[in-house]
Design an enzyme around this catalytic site. Sequence first.
Site, PDB file in Angstrom:
ATOM      1  CE1 TYR A 198      -4.072  -2.112   5.127  1.00  0.00           C
ATOM      2  CE2 TYR A 198      -3.111   0.018   4.561  1.00  0.00           C
ATOM      3  CZ  TYR A 198      -3.699  -1.170   4.184  1.00  0.00           C
ATOM      4  OH  TYR A 198      -3.898  -1.435   2.844  1.00  0.00           O
ATOM      5  CB  SER A 216      -0.871  -0.007   1.265  1.00  0.00           C
ATOM      6  OG  SER A 216      -1.452   1.258   1.506  1.00  0.00           O
TER       7      SER A 216
END
Length: 264
Positions: free
Chosen positions: A139, A126
């Site tokens: 995350y 990401s």
Amino acid sequence: MVILITGITSGFGKAMACRLSADGHKVYGTHRRDTDPLPGVTYIRADACNEEDCRSAVDAVLEKEGRIDVFINNAGMGIGGPLEFCSLEDAARQMDVNWMGMVRFLHFVIPVMRRQKAGRIICFSSIGGLMGLPFQGLYSASKFAIEGYCEALRMELKASGIDVVVIEPGDFSTNFTAMRKSVDRQEAFVAYPSYAESLRSIEHDETNGLKPEFLASRISRIVTCRHPRYSYVISTFEQYSSTILKRILPARWFSRLLSGYYKL
């Protein structure tokens, strides 16, 4: 080509399975919950947090096809909130799904590809794996782990004919936003006054983000590209620009920019 994708129930996984099947590939995908099947896609029930499930999923593809040409590690989830208020159980869960889930599957996929002397591993990181995102620290940590693991793996497999590619998406409109587990304790909002506004901004950006079909079209090209790049940022121009700034600006300057964006 024979392609195994983890997590094809919705979002990126579903869009990729649909596109790659339409491209004529033999697509196998893992899922944990019941879903309406896509035509031309073979579904395998498997939980990335269960070692035996991962082994069985790989074996099921080998039993039918005798090989795996492309493995796409897509399964993942998000936990948000001020790190101080994220429980240790949440931290362990975040890493277990996003990072260890990938490691478990690759433990069984890599030997297959080494025997074939060919293969392509595509792992989803990401933009949050390139920069620590406020109130998404767990995350980001799980995606940083994917970046480091794949960087090492790429060098180890250099002589094996296996490509290792990392995908770094920006904000996309998927059910990831609704499925994210966010800290909702009142004391967290009191201790971190910017948390509520940042959370609204994060959800707004994701809800109004790119469509997963856009990413699937890029993956379609990456799967068949003769010499793929080590990594691909797939995002809006603004978010792509932020990854460039992260590389060229002094860390303190970039931190100020990111803090300003999140109104910290």
